[in-house]
Structure formats: C-alpha cells, structure tokens
Design a protein around this motif. Sequence first.
Motif, PDB file in Angstrom:
ATOM      1  N   LEU A  24       0.639  -1.271   0.030  1.00 56.97           N
ATOM      2  CA  LEU A  24      -0.229  -0.046  -0.112  1.00 56.97           C
ATOM      3  C   LEU A  24       0.834   1.268   0.047  1.00 56.97           C
ATOM      4  O   LEU A  24       0.642   2.182  -0.736  1.00 56.97           O
ATOM      5  CB  LEU A  24      -1.007   0.117   1.063  1.00 56.97           C
ATOM      6  CG  LEU A  24      -1.985  -1.072   1.232  1.00 56.97           C
ATOM      7  CD1 LEU A  24      -2.603  -1.123   2.726  1.00 56.97           C
ATOM      8  CD2 LEU A  24      -3.214  -0.801   0.226  1.00 56.97           C
ATOM      9  N   VAL A  25       1.903   1.291   0.644  1.00 56.85           N
ATOM     10  CA  VAL A  25       2.677   2.456   0.726  1.00 56.85           C
ATOM     11  C   VAL A  25       3.671   2.556  -0.753  1.00 56.85           C
ATOM     12  O   VAL A  25       3.441   3.530  -1.090  1.00 56.85           O
ATOM     13  CB  VAL A  25       3.899   2.045   1.968  1.00 56.85           C
ATOM     14  CG1 VAL A  25       5.101   3.187   1.677  1.00 56.85           C
ATOM     15  CG2 VAL A  25       3.273   1.919   3.069  1.00 56.85           C
ATOM     16  N   ASP A  26       3.898   1.540  -1.107  1.00 52.77           N
ATOM     17  CA  ASP A  26       4.484   1.512  -2.491  1.00 52.77           C
ATOM     18  C   ASP A  26       3.573   2.206  -3.603  1.00 52.77           C
ATOM     19  O   ASP A  26       3.801   3.177  -4.371  1.00 52.77           O
ATOM     20  CB  ASP A  26       4.702   0.157  -3.086  1.00 52.77           C
ATOM     21  CG  ASP A  26       6.056  -0.349  -2.154  1.00 52.77           C
ATOM     22  OD1 ASP A  26       6.939   0.253  -1.751  1.00 52.77           O
ATOM     23  OD2 ASP A  26       6.235  -1.513  -2.430  1.00 52.77           O
ATOM     24  N   ALA A  27       2.170   1.728  -3.373  1.00 48.40           N
ATOM     25  CA  ALA A  27       1.158   2.202  -4.327  1.00 48.40           C
ATOM     26  C   ALA A  27       0.942   3.876  -4.202  1.00 48.40           C
ATOM     27  O   ALA A  27       0.532   4.391  -5.182  1.00 48.40           O
ATOM     28  CB  ALA A  27      -0.116   1.579  -4.057  1.00 48.40           C
ATOM     29  N   HIS A  28       1.115   4.338  -2.912  1.00 48.57           N
ATOM     30  CA  HIS A  28       0.656   5.775  -2.458  1.00 48.57           C
ATOM     31  C   HIS A  28       1.668   6.741  -2.119  1.00 48.57           C
ATOM     32  O   HIS A  28       1.356   7.973  -2.071  1.00 48.57           O
ATOM     33  CB  HIS A  28      -0.412   5.685  -1.325  1.00 48.57           C
ATOM     34  CG  HIS A  28      -1.700   4.864  -1.968  1.00 48.57           C
ATOM     35  ND1 HIS A  28      -2.534   5.285  -2.742  1.00 48.57           N
ATOM     36  CD2 HIS A  28      -2.113   3.509  -1.329  1.00 48.57           C
ATOM     37  CE1 HIS A  28      -3.365   4.518  -3.141  1.00 48.57           C
ATOM     38  NE2 HIS A  28      -3.435   3.669  -2.094  1.00 48.57           N
TER      39      HIS A  28
END
Length: 180
Positions: A24-28
């Motif tokens: 999720l961190v990678d995505a946002h």
Amino acid sequence: MESGEEARLIGLARGGDFTAFGRLVDAHQGAVRAFLRRVTGNYADADDLAQEAFARAWEVLHRFDGSSALRTFICGIAFQYWRRARRSQNRREIRETAYADLSDTETNETPERASQRLALRKAMEELPEDQRAALALCLGQEFTHGEAADILGLPLGTVKSHVTRGRARLQAALGVGVER
C-alpha cells in the motif's frame, strides 16, 4: 492498484501484515511525497513527513472507514504532520538559492524553464498555507476538490475558494493573464 486489491491489502494490513502495508505504501507514496514536496518546497522535509505519515497510517489504519480513498486518508495525515511541524517547532523556512535550485533541475532543462520553475516555487511559498495546500492537491496532484476538502479538513466551498484565489495570486505573481 485496483480497488479490490487495495481493499484486500488493507484488510491484511489491519491484521498486522507488514508486507501488505508495504504494498500500500508503494502504491501511494508517490502521491503523498509529491503533495508534501509542493507544500513544503523542500524534498528532505517532505520525505521525512511522508515517512512519519505512513508510520502513523499504520498505527491508525483501523480508523480508515473507506468513505474516502486510502491516498486521501494518508494525505490527510501527512497534511496534519506538516501543519504541526510548522506550528510547534517554529521551523525556519529553508530557502534554497538559485544555484542550489538549479542543481535540482534535470540536465536537459533550459535556463528559461528553470527560471519559470523557480518563480513558481517562490510564488507558492508566498501563498497562505491553506491556499498552498489546496493548490498542491487540486492542481499539482489532481485530487478533486472534495478529496482535498477531506485531506485538509476544510469545507468544500473553502477549498474551491482557496484554489480560485490561490490560482489568481500565482498568475499575478508570475505575470500571467487570468484565463477563464
């Protein structure tokens, strides 16, 4: 990332799955860091605040109710960290010189383009905090006015006013005619 996959990862992260939260961190992280870079005007401060925001998002992920997008939720946390940092620490603003800013440019950037970018950065720094944040979200990151209102904790009409007035102030500062 598709919404179904994001919802699945949020569920796993709420259960303590660090790998799911990492995805999720990678995505946002791009959106969060870009927003913070625009409001702070400083890459190092923006990256530090983004890291704090993601750490806090991990702690309060159970409060995310899905009424907004996850990136909106995380940007809201990031915005609050930015505001607190400015108020509580009375940081002095770091203003880079033109030479330091030029070293930040792409190697193929023309001097005219670099000058325009520096003028825009200076004009953004002179805006009130809420206007700067609203412009950074709506114009710089393409958040909707509603998403920006959620992030900033402001009424929708106030965000729209901040965007309109901030855009007008930037155009005046940059000597650009107001387009309708």
